[in-house]
Design an enzyme around this catalytic site. Structure first.
Site, PDB file in Angstrom:
ATOM      1  CG  HIS A  84      -5.769  -3.287   0.746  1.00  9.40           C
ATOM      2  ND1 HIS A  84      -4.853  -2.920  -0.374  1.00  9.40           N
ATOM      3  CD2 HIS A  84      -5.510  -2.288   1.694  1.00  9.40           C
ATOM      4  CE1 HIS A  84      -4.183  -1.941  -0.067  1.00  9.40           C
ATOM      5  NE2 HIS A  84      -4.400  -1.558   1.223  1.00  9.40           N
TER       6      HIS A  84
ATOM      7  CE1 TYR B  40      -4.061   7.767   0.688  1.00  9.29           C
ATOM      8  CE2 TYR B  40      -3.178   7.906   2.874  1.00  9.29           C
ATOM      9  CZ  TYR B  40      -3.893   7.185   1.812  1.00  9.29           C
ATOM     10  OH  TYR B  40      -4.421   5.892   2.310  1.00  9.29           O
TER      11      TYR B  40
ATOM     12  CG  ASP C 210      -2.021   0.944   1.145  1.00 11.27           C
ATOM     13  OD1 ASP C 210      -3.026   1.128   0.671  1.00 11.27           O
ATOM     14  OD2 ASP C 210      -1.557   1.882   2.205  1.00 11.27           O
ATOM     15  NE  ARG C 211      -0.155   6.694   0.340  1.00  7.66           N
ATOM     16  CZ  ARG C 211      -0.557   7.325  -0.416  1.00  7.66           C
ATOM     17  NH1 ARG C 211      -1.480   6.966  -1.326  1.00  7.66           N
ATOM     18  NH2 ARG C 211      -0.092   8.576  -0.718  1.00  7.66           N
TER      19      ARG C 211
ATOM     20  CG  HIS D 289      -9.113   6.786   0.200  1.00  7.08           C
ATOM     21  ND1 HIS D 289      -9.524   5.847  -0.667  1.00  7.08           N
ATOM     22  CD2 HIS D 289      -7.702   6.537   0.232  1.00  7.08           C
ATOM     23  CE1 HIS D 289      -8.730   5.154  -1.107  1.00  7.08           C
ATOM     24  NE2 HIS D 289      -7.607   5.136  -0.345  1.00  7.08           N
ATOM     25  CD1 TRP D 290      -5.513   7.191  -2.438  1.00  9.21           C
ATOM     26  CD2 TRP D 290      -4.454   8.050  -4.259  1.00  9.21           C
ATOM     27  NE1 TRP D 290      -4.608   6.391  -2.645  1.00  9.21           N
ATOM     28  CE2 TRP D 290      -4.048   6.533  -4.001  1.00  9.21           C
ATOM     29  CE3 TRP D 290      -3.997   8.571  -5.688  1.00  9.21           C
ATOM     30  CZ2 TRP D 290      -3.074   6.106  -4.855  1.00  9.21           C
ATOM     31  CZ3 TRP D 290      -2.985   8.108  -6.293  1.00  9.21           C
ATOM     32  CH2 TRP D 290      -2.408   6.479  -5.976  1.00  9.21           C
TER      33      TRP D 290
END
Length: 303
Positions: free
Chosen positions: A265, A203, A104-105, A149-150
């Site tokens: 996820h 983000y 993910d991030r 959400h980004w």
């Protein structure tokens, strides 16, 4: 959780990082995603530590690592800065060359690490991510609806107030699914205003400075020199949004493999045995040999 792992804090030039590490063998750095901390790896790390020295930090701005200072361009929350943290952390632990796995991030930081520090990364494993610039350039109504959400998280102030008003409504997760100690660490993080802000700064950097770094690399024709292995969740939406995930990654990697896993996820929590087996098989392949470069990594002007 993390039996036989050593827990400590380590200072690097830009942050103070909480880190767990243990094991013998070639080193591998595991980078978590949002909104998790390093404890998300608690089921996978011990399996890898049978064959590797495994290092699991909280990313800068996340968990119990330090919070970067805000700047107008969010530079100190960029993946470039976090990549430098990881390289310095591994060097402090005695590892000049190592493999990196990011989810993910954390995958964006792992990718940036391989781009900015090619002489140090032997293998790159990316879990449930494509390069930020690729995701943004493919953005359409479907992407905006699924990954709204980004764009919300990149707004000033409002997302912090919304999340902290009721963290449980924002971030699903149960002790049964995540493990009791991992869940407790995650809940502590998502209730701390400073940590929530630090996670959201990730983000904000993503839509600006991180995208610019990807664009600069692409303009120069740069690719990841180390072998790249991409895994994605077949129960999440990466494949449905982007189609052939490996095709998205192809321009960025000289050596590329990967496949989808039948899980959600948070694959380190949902499919730890399958994930560990995939990673062990990948890390057993030949990596990039040689000495780390003497030249300093790219830097950005103070923002």
């Amino acid at each position: 959780m993390f039996e036989d792992f050593h827990l400590e804090e380590r200072d690097v030039s830009g942050a103070r990082l909480r880190v767990r590490h243990a094991g013998n063998g070639p080193p591998v750095l595991l980078l978590h995603g949002h909104p998790r901390t390093h404890t998300t790896w608690w089921r996978v790390a011990p399996l890898l530590a049978r064959h590797h020295h495994v290092v699991c930090p909280d990313l800068r701005g996340f968990g119990r690592s330090s919070q970067p200072t805000d700047t107008p361009d969010h530079r100190l929350s960029s993946k470039r800065e976090k990549a430098r943290d990881g390289v310095e952390l591994m060097a402090a632990l005695g590892f000049e060359r190592f493999a990196v796995v990011g989810h993910d991030r954390g995958a964006y930081t792992a990718f940036r690490m391989a781009m900015d520090h090619p002489g140090r990364i032997t293998h790159l494993a990316v879990l449930d991510a494509v390069p930020i610039v690729e995701a943004l350039e493919r953005c359409d109504a479907r992407f905006a609806a699924a990954w709204w959400h980004w764009f919300f998280f990149a707004q000033p102030e409002r997302p912090e107030r919304a999340i902290l008003a009721d963290p449980d409504r924002w971030y699903a997760g149960t002790p049964e699914a995540m493990g009791e100690e991992n869940h407790r660490d995650f809940r502590d993080a998502t209730r701390d205003p400073a940590v929530v802000h630090g996670m959201l700064e990730d983000y904000r950097a993503g839509l600006g400075i991180d995208r610019r770094h990807d664009e600069e690399d692409r303009a120069l024709g740069r690719r990841v020199e180390a072998p790249v292995h991409v895994l994605w969740s077949r129960r999440d939406d990466l494949e449905s949004l982007h189609g052939d995930v490996l095709a998205v990654w192809q321009p960025w990697a000289r050596t590329l493999t990967g496949r989808g896993l039948d899980c959600g996820h948070h694959m380190a929590e949902e499919a730890p045995d399958e994930l560990a087996a995939e990673l062990l098989a990948f890390l057993a392949r030949p990596g990039i040999a040689g000495s780390p470069p003497a030249d300093p990594p790219p830097t950005d002007p103070a923002g």
